[in-house]
Every structure is written in structure tokens, then in C-alpha cells.
Design an enzyme around this catalytic site. Structure first.
Site, PDB file in Angstrom:
ATOM      1  CB  THR A 302      19.706 -17.087  -0.876  1.00 27.70           C
ATOM      2  OG1 THR A 302      20.969 -17.211  -0.284  1.00 27.70           O
ATOM      3  CG2 THR A 302      18.602 -17.377   0.105  1.00 27.70           C
ATOM      4  CG  ASP A 344      26.427 -18.151   6.361  1.00 29.07           C
ATOM      5  OD1 ASP A 344      27.105 -17.273   5.800  1.00 29.07           O
ATOM      6  OD2 ASP A 344      25.301 -18.497   5.960  1.00 29.07           O
TER       7      ASP A 344
HETATM    8  N1  GLY Z   1      24.049 -18.199   3.660  1.00 30.13           N
HETATM    9  C1  GLY Z   1      23.584 -16.881   3.852  1.00 30.13           C
HETATM   10  C2  GLY Z   1      22.764 -16.754   5.078  1.00 30.13           C
HETATM   11  O1  GLY Z   1      22.164 -17.716   5.523  1.00 30.13           O
HETATM   12  O2  GLY Z   1      22.729 -15.694   5.641  1.00 30.13           O
END
Ligand code: GLY
Length: 490
Positions: A302, A344
Site C-alpha cells: 500500500t 480483505d
Molecule cells: N488491503 C489492506 C487494507 O485495505 O486494509
């Protein structure tokens, strides 16, 4: 530009959130991925499909729609000007960095044939310093520039995404792409240490967990403990544990009712704080869904960018593909790396996802639904003016990173860079152990002290932190020495 230079986490095939304050009101733009319309609650149990790799892991991307919506509402430069550098870097190439090489090495075992062709040479990642050109991606960027959303969500790029996802075992349709919509939402607000903090509401769990953890550390008076002492680390870890316990009740607010008011009530948070003992580790059962949820059926890798200007206009934006290179799928025609955000969701009851998170019914897979996130873009305001914008990558460790940076700057009054580099403890309720920063950031005595209190301690990677602060009129920006980043000021 980052979609060209960092396809492992910033590709257009992902999604994210932006917390923006340009005038009086702070607002959230939700451009999180959505579950394809062909998916359902039992999608990952019935069909033995993977939520981590391949076409079935891919959610409908939101980043292009998000960037366009942000520009439409707040942009000042001409839309087409924003593409000049990105297209040039894709067409003419750029030299890959050591970080790019390491990310590719980590992610390559899940690569499909197109990713292998684009990012590997002799079955190894391109060496640092090698020039990577992505002419096909440049064409996709041209289409996005010229046709705006339509250049991505319909026509050649949409066809390429659908064909590739389905060829790799997924179930995405052109309708999934053409019907994708962003959502504007209102932030959660927490008053803390004389500041007003704007936090992410669902479909992120970040705001609820941060609000709870900050409220609990206030109530247990962690501020009276010496920073990094065993007693302080114990209180921080136990507060995070209790705050993360609430997370499993959350889901996409467009589909479920989240018990936010009850979880953030003064009464509930005081009861939670009273559970913490100074000399013992809490062992608790998960919260029971039938006591908290309405019965009726309701409808690392991220990145984060924090921007703050002298007038207090601010943007905190986090975007992701979920894991490194997402699903490992890269579209055949345009070379767009696709997310694996389906992981997720609570894909199989009772089972932990790639981040070890055990999630609840509100976060089950439903067509068109957004999976619960931990992404936590955050703004801090003092006397009506934003004084800090921050956020982090790192799955659930995002929340912990933002928590520590807020706590160290606002409670311990540390300067921003020190606050970001300070070692962190992470607790996410399940598993019941404290994850501590690795690379000898903690003295062995501190870890021994935590073990003596009864904690199971495990050294671990940690989220990062990227923040900018206005301190008495001077802008400070800082990034995390745990990985690559950049800080710049005018
Ligand atoms: N894909 C990690 C999050 O959105 O928490």
C-alpha cells in the site's frame, strides 16, 4: 506517476481512500474496490477459488475513478497536464530502484505470464538501475487522459481487464466496470489532546479502531508512563488489542449497519479501559455478533501521500493493491497490475486472511460490496486549521502506525520525524500476541519485561508512516526509515 514506477502497490488496478479538507468541511472520497457482481457469500468456499492470487482475487478497481473525482471537485491544473510525466516515464522508461527490485522478488512467485514478461529477465527481477519501459501502459494512460473515466471503465482497457481476469479464473464483467461508482462520505471525529482528529469511517476499520485506542489510552493514563518503558508499551498494546476486538463487527456501510455509536460510546469505552490490568495480560473472547448486530438481513502493499499547505488545505490519501503486486495478475494488453482486495473480505467463516485478521458476518462477500479495510488517512486540526496530515501502508499495522504517530506527537509532544522512527508495538486482538518492531529497535530488556507480564512477543515487520505537520507556522514533513519514501517542502 507512481502507477508507472510502483506497479506493485500503486497501479491503476487498485483502490483507496482520500481524506480531504479544502475549506470548512473535511470529506472522504471512497474509491475502494468492489466485489464483482458474480460473487456471493460462499464464492470462496464453494468454488475453491483463491482470494489471494489469480483472477478470482481481483476486485473491481477504484483508483482511476477516485483520481478523476478528486480532480473534478478540487483540481486546479488541467487534467491532461497531470499525465505528461507519467506517460513519458512509461514510454521512455525509468531506472528501477533497489526497493522496486526487492518488491518484485517478494511478489514474483504469484506472477502470471504477463507479469513475468514485463518485470522479469531470465526469471529474475530486473536489476536495480535497469531501464523499464511500459509502452502498453502508456497507451492506457493516453486513453485515461483523453477519455477520462470512460477510457478505463469502458472500451479497450475495460475489455482487457475483463478478458484477463476471466482467463485467470475470475468472474468479472464489463458491467462491473461500467457501473463502478466512488462514494463521498463523512469522517469520524475524535477530540484528543486539544486537537480535532478526522478519521476514516467504514468501509475502513481505521477510524473506529483509532478512536477506540486513543480513548482507552487516555482513560488508562498511559501518558504518565515513560515513553518506551515496559509499563507504557503494555498499556499501548492492551489498548490496541481492545480496540481491534471491535473491528470484526464492521463492514461496508452501503450494505450493513455498523454499531459505531455503541462501540464509541463513553460507557462502553470506559468499561473497556477498566478491563486493563497493569501486571497481567487480558485474555478475551471475540465480541458476540448476536449481541451487537441487527438480526435483519441488510442490504505491505500500500502507499500513502500526505499533503498540507500553509493555508491549512490538506489531503491524506492511501492507495493499495492489497498484497505486493496484488493478485499477481497483470492485464495482457495494457500491462495493468490488478489487486487482490477480495482477500480483505471474510472469505471463509472463522479463518484468518493474509494479515491474520479474523473477520465477521458484516464483512461477508456480497456482489458490489466493498471489503473492509484498515487504511487510515487522517487529518489533525487545531483551532479550525489542519496541522497534520498522516497515514501509512501496512494492512492492520496501518492503524497501529497512525496510532503511534498520533500518540507520540500529540501526547508525548515529540517532533514528527522522531515520532515516526520510534519503535512500535502492534496488537490486533487475534492472535493474542504483541508484534514488536524487528531489527533490534527494542532493547532486549523491554521485550523481556513484556514477556514477564505474560505477553507472547513476536518480532515483526511494521507499517510505515508518511506525515506532514504545521508546527507554529513551519511545515515539517517526514517519512519512515523502515522503507523507501520521500519528504518535500516548498
Ligand atoms: N488491503 C489492506 C487494507 O485495505 O486494509
Amino acid at each position: 506517476v507512481m502507477s508507472v514506477t510502483n506497479p506493485s502497490f500503486a497501479s491503476l488496478g487498485g483502490g483507496g481512500f482520500a481524506l480531504v479538507k479544502m475549506g470548512k468541511e473535511a470529506e472522504i472520497l471512497d474509491f475502494r474496490e468492489k466485489a464483482p457482481l458474480a460473487t456471493h457469500e460462499k464464492y470462496f468456499t464453494d468454488k475453491k477459488k483463491s482470494s489471494s492470487y489469480g483472477g478470482s482475487a481481483v476486485g473491481v478497481p477504484g483508483t482511476p475513478a477516485g483520481l478523476r473525482a478528486l480532480h473534478r471537485k478540487h483540481g486546479r491544473l488541467q487534467w491532461s497536464r497531470l499525465f505528461t510525466t507519467a506517460i513519458q516515464m512509461a514510454e521512455k522508461g525509468f531506472r528501477v530502484t533497489g526497493g522496486w527490485h526487492d518488491d518484485t522478488l517478494d511478489g514474483m512467485e504469484r506472477f502470471d505470464s504477463t507479469a513475468q514478461k514485463l518485470f522479469l529477465q531470465n526469471e529474475k527481477p530486473l536489476k536495480p538501475g535497469t531501464v523499464l519501459t511500459q509502452k502498453a501502459l502508456a497507451r492506457a494512460l493516453h486513453l485515461f487522459k483523453n477519455r477520462q473515466e470512460a477510457g478505463f471503465y469502458s472500451g479497450l482497457v475495460a475489455q482487457d481487464i475483463v478478458r484477463t481476469v476471466n482467463a485467470r479464473g475470475g468472474d468479472m464483467s464489463l458491467k462491473d466496470l461500467s457501473s463502478y461508482k466512488v462514494a463521498w462520505r463523512k469522517p469520524l471525529i475524535k477530540e484528543y489532546e486539544g486537537h480535532k482528529i478526522y478519521l476514516m469511517p467504514p468501509p475502513s476499520s481505521g477510524g473506529l479502531v483509532l478512536h477506540s485506542a486513543l480513548s482507552i489510552v487516555e482513560k488508562v493514563k498511559a501518558r504518565e508512563k515513560t515513553p518506551l518503558s515496559v509499563d507504557e508499551l503494555h498499556l499501548l498494546a492492551e489498548s490496541l488489542k481492545l480496540a481491534f476486538r471491535s473491528r470484526s463487527l464492521l463492514g461496508d456501510p452501503d450494505f450493513v449497519t455498523n454499531p459505531i455509536d455503541r462501540l464509541l460510546s463513553e460507557k462502553y469505552l470506559s468499561e473497556q479501559a477498566k478491563l486493563i490490568k497493569s501486571d497481567k495480560v487480558l485474555k478475551l473472547e471475540p465480541l458476540k455478533e448476536d449481541e451487537w448486530l441487527q438480526k435483519k438481513k441488510e442490504s505491505p502493499e500500500t502507499t500513502h501521500i500526505s499533503v498540507l499547505d500553509a493555508q491549512g488545505r490538506a489531503v491524506a490519501m492511501t492507495i493499495t493493491l492489497n498484497l505486493n503486486y496484488g493478485s499477481g495478475v497483470v492485464t495482457d494488453q495494457f500491462g495493468i497490475a490488478l489487486n487482490n482486495e477480495m482477500d480483505d473480505f471474510a472469505t471463509k467463516p472463522g479463518e484468518a486472511n493474509e494479515f491474520g485478521l479474523v473477520q465477521g458476518t458484516n464483512n461477508r462477500v456480497e456482489p458490489g460490496k466493498r471489503p473492509l479495510s484498515s487504511m487510515s488517512p487522517t487529518l489533525v486540526e487545531k483551532d479550525g486549521k489542519v496541522v497534520m496530515a498522516l497515514g501509512a501502508p501496512g494492512g492492520p499495522r496501518i492503524i497501529t502506525s497512525v496510532f503511534h504517530i498520533l500518540y507520540r506527537t500529540l501526547t508525548n509532544k515529540m517532533d514528527l520525524d522522531r515520532a515516526i522512527q520510534m519503535p512500535r508495538v502492534h496488537h490486533q486482538f487475534l492472535p493474542n500476541k504483541v508484534f514488536v518492531d524487528s531489527d533490534s529497535r527494542f532493547a532486549p530488556e523491554s521485550l523481556e519485561g513484556l514477556r514477564k507480564k505474560g505477553h507472547e512477543v513476536e518480532e515483526s515487520w511494521m507499517g510505515l508512516g508518511f506525515a506532514v505537520q504545521n508546527k507554529e507556522g513551519v511545515i515539517h514533513s517526514a517519512f519512515d526509515s523502515r522503507s523507501e519514501g520521500a519528504a518535500s517542502g516548498l
